[in-house]
Motif scaffolding. Structure first.
Motif, PDB file in Angstrom:
ATOM      1  N   PHE A 298       0.804  -1.218   0.000  1.00 26.49           N
ATOM      2  CA  PHE A 298       0.000   0.000   0.000  1.00 26.49           C
ATOM      3  C   PHE A 298       0.845   1.279   0.000  1.00 26.49           C
ATOM      4  N   CYS A 299       2.169   1.132   0.252  1.00 28.10           N
ATOM      5  CA  CYS A 299       3.075   2.306   0.354  1.00 28.10           C
ATOM      6  C   CYS A 299       2.489   3.320   1.337  1.00 28.10           C
ATOM      7  N   LEU A 300       2.245   2.853   2.549  1.00 33.37           N
ATOM      8  CA  LEU A 300       1.455   3.601   3.520  1.00 33.37           C
ATOM      9  C   LEU A 300       2.009   4.979   3.849  1.00 33.37           C
ATOM     10  N   SER A 301       3.285   5.068   4.188  1.00 34.49           N
ATOM     11  CA  SER A 301       3.820   6.366   4.612  1.00 34.49           C
ATOM     12  C   SER A 301       3.763   7.400   3.492  1.00 34.49           C
ATOM     13  N   MET A 302       4.063   6.971   2.270  1.00 35.12           N
ATOM     14  CA  MET A 302       4.012   7.897   1.145  1.00 35.12           C
ATOM     15  C   MET A 302       2.585   8.353   0.861  1.00 35.12           C
ATOM     16  N   ARG A 303       1.619   7.447   0.978  1.00 33.01           N
ATOM     17  CA  ARG A 303       0.229   7.821   0.735  1.00 33.01           C
ATOM     18  C   ARG A 303      -0.250   8.878   1.737  1.00 33.01           C
ATOM     19  N   ILE A 304       0.177   8.759   2.978  1.00 32.59           N
ATOM     20  CA  ILE A 304      -0.232   9.740   3.982  1.00 32.59           C
ATOM     21  C   ILE A 304       0.314  11.118   3.628  1.00 32.59           C
ATOM     22  N   LEU A 305       1.571  11.175   3.221  1.00 31.89           N
ATOM     23  CA  LEU A 305       2.154  12.475   2.846  1.00 31.89           C
ATOM     24  C   LEU A 305       1.522  13.026   1.573  1.00 31.89           C
ATOM     25  N   LYS A 306       1.110  12.150   0.670  1.00 30.60           N
ATOM     26  CA  LYS A 306       0.416  12.619  -0.524  1.00 30.60           C
ATOM     27  C   LYS A 306      -0.900  13.295  -0.160  1.00 30.60           C
ATOM     28  N   GLU A 307      -1.582  12.766   0.841  1.00 36.02           N
ATOM     29  CA  GLU A 307      -2.822  13.391   1.309  1.00 36.02           C
ATOM     30  C   GLU A 307      -2.549  14.803   1.813  1.00 36.02           C
ATOM     31  N   ILE A 308      -1.433  14.977   2.527  1.00 39.02           N
ATOM     32  CA  ILE A 308      -1.048  16.307   3.006  1.00 39.02           C
ATOM     33  C   ILE A 308      -0.741  17.216   1.822  1.00 39.02           C
ATOM     34  N   LEU A 322      -5.247   5.230   6.683  1.00 38.38           N
ATOM     35  CA  LEU A 322      -5.279   3.985   7.452  1.00 38.38           C
ATOM     36  C   LEU A 322      -6.640   3.297   7.351  1.00 38.38           C
ATOM     37  N   ASP A 323      -7.701   4.078   7.372  1.00 38.59           N
ATOM     38  CA  ASP A 323      -9.037   3.496   7.192  1.00 38.59           C
ATOM     39  C   ASP A 323      -9.184   2.885   5.799  1.00 38.59           C
ATOM     40  N   ARG A 324      -8.580   3.532   4.813  1.00 40.36           N
ATOM     41  CA  ARG A 324      -8.648   3.021   3.447  1.00 40.36           C
ATOM     42  C   ARG A 324      -7.883   1.699   3.326  1.00 40.36           C
ATOM     43  N   MET A 325      -6.719   1.623   3.994  1.00 42.38           N
ATOM     44  CA  MET A 325      -5.948   0.384   3.966  1.00 42.38           C
ATOM     45  C   MET A 325      -6.713  -0.752   4.652  1.00 42.38           C
ATOM     46  N   LYS A 326      -7.345  -0.441   5.765  1.00 47.01           N
ATOM     47  CA  LYS A 326      -8.138  -1.433   6.482  1.00 47.01           C
ATOM     48  C   LYS A 326      -9.287  -1.938   5.607  1.00 47.01           C
ATOM     49  N   GLU A 327      -9.935  -1.027   4.917  1.00 40.75           N
ATOM     50  CA  GLU A 327     -11.064  -1.393   4.062  1.00 40.75           C
ATOM     51  C   GLU A 327     -10.617  -2.249   2.882  1.00 40.75           C
ATOM     52  N   LYS A 328      -9.463  -1.933   2.331  1.00 34.89           N
ATOM     53  CA  LYS A 328      -8.994  -2.625   1.128  1.00 34.89           C
ATOM     54  C   LYS A 328      -8.405  -4.006   1.437  1.00 34.89           C
ATOM     55  N   PHE A 329      -7.647  -4.105   2.534  1.00 31.41           N
ATOM     56  CA  PHE A 329      -6.922  -5.347   2.823  1.00 31.41           C
ATOM     57  C   PHE A 329      -7.424  -6.085   4.074  1.00 31.41           C
TER      58      PHE A 329
END
Length: 380
Positions: A298-308, A322-329
């Motif tokens: 999911f490339c979690l840390s990068m996705r969070i910074l992209k949101e910023i 994080l909610d999106r990752m939980k929903e997807k996986f």
């Protein structure tokens, strides 16, 4: 601090003043301005000055030094919460002390994570869980937001403080990640002191591995198990830190023993930039924890910074992704985040995640969602 803010102050107060002085010299100001016009104009200028001073004060306040840490997200039972909370509090205080004494954000991150690596209650350093063969194979990474320099190590053995070896990779090698025997060779060549082979394997870690092998799908934290029989070391993610120093520069780091019972040579998210941790002074910094394979995909840390980057603040970005990752996986995770403006994001989808941060004289900490305890720090 004044030289840092001089361009901002000039921007707010200088342009209008210089323009009016130039216009006055050229005789372009209208002479027919009435007394009421002058009063109205002065009132407008005064209001603008007050507003701009408030904006500058707000920015200065947000860019105070801060150290934010997490101790891993997972199903942490009640009997382990006090010890883990004590550890993250000590880590935040130690990192903040570095900043208070004029140190850099990367130095603060390394210091904070070393505190957690040195505590056997955490799944990192001396508290690392074991792979299926009964060995400690540790992962870590560290990154600097000003230059985007980074260093990481993976599947390293006999390293008590992997975060320091990762920092050494960043500073003394042309690479961003070294693995296994290559990382060990690099450590020896750079006089990094390794532990005696197998010395990081603790009795508690052995007991946890034995319990895992008997029932790989079992829950070692189950309340059906007597407290005396429960292992003290449990697979509860990684430990991580994000720090912002006096200059507004951000650094991040992550360290872990990985998954309990993992295959030898397994690599999770923790040593990988953009997955387990990432920072950029233009955006902010993130350090995450949780199911490593999912976080990597999911490339979690990068996705969070992209949101910023797209306009979200730190709490919104952390929660949404994080909610999106939980929903997807349908897998859990947690993250800590500091934006370039000093906003803080702390969120997780697992049952618990111990965290702490210090900014100014206040130390904040918690382990359950919605919990935010405060106390006066010993470092001021």
């Amino acid at each position: 601090m004044l030289p840092i803010w001089l361009p901002v102050i000039n921007r707010f107060f200088g342009e209008g003043t210089r323009k009016k002085e130039t216009d006055a010299e050229k005789g372009n100001l209208k002479s027919e301005s009435t007394e009421s016009d002058v009063l109205k104009a002065s009132g407008t200028i005064e209001s603008r000055i007050i507003r701009d001073k408030q904006q500058i004060s707000s920015v200065c306040r947000k860019l105070e030094p801060i150290v934010l840490v997490h101790g891993g997200a997972g199903n942490i039972p009640d009997y382990l919460v006090p010890a883990k909370m004590n550890c993250v509090k000590k880590a935040a205080i130690a990192g903040f002390k570095v900043l208070k004494q004029g140190g850099t954000s990367v130095e603060a991150v390394e210091t904070a994570i070393r505190v957690m690596e040195d505590d056997p209650i955490m799944n990192a350093g001396v508290g690392s869980v074991l792979n299926y063969d009964g060995e400690v194979e540790a992962d870590a990474c560290i990154m600097v937001g000003k230059t985007l320099e980074a260093g990481g190590v993976t599947a390293v053995k006999d390293v008590a403080n992997p975060i320091s070896l990762a920092k050494m990779v960043m500073e003394k090698s042309p690479h961003a990640l070294l693995a296994g025997e290559g990382a060990t060779k690099f450590a020896k060549e750079n006089h990094y002191e390794l532990e005696k082979p197998g010395s990081l394997v603790t009795l508690a870690a052995k007991e946890a591995l034995e319990a895992y092998k008997k029932d790989p799908e079992g829950d070692l934290t189950s309340e059906k198990v007597e407290v005396e029989e429960k292992p003290e070391v449990l697979p509860t993610g990684s430990v991580g830190a994000v720090a912002m120093d006096r200059g507004g520069h951000i650094a991040v780091g992550l360290s872990t023993g990985g998954l309990l019972g993992k295959m030898p040579g397994r690599v999770g998210d923790s040593p990988q930039i953009g997955k387990g941790a990432y920072c950029d002074d233009d955006l902010g910094g993130v350090s995450v924890t949780g199911h490593g394979e999912t976080i990597s995909k999911f490339c979690l840390s990068m996705r969070i910074l992209k949101e910023i980057q797209y306009g979200r603040n730190a709490p919104e970005a952390t929660t949404n992704i994080l909610d999106r990752m939980k929903e997807k996986f349908n897998e859990d995770g947690g993250a800590i985040c500091i934006s370039r403006d000093g906003d803080i994001g702390i969120y997780w989808t697992a049952p618990r995640m111990p965290w702490a941060y210090q900014r100014g004289e206040e130390l904040h900490f918690g382990a359950d969602l919605g919990e935010d305890n405060k106390e006066e720090s010993i470092v001021k």
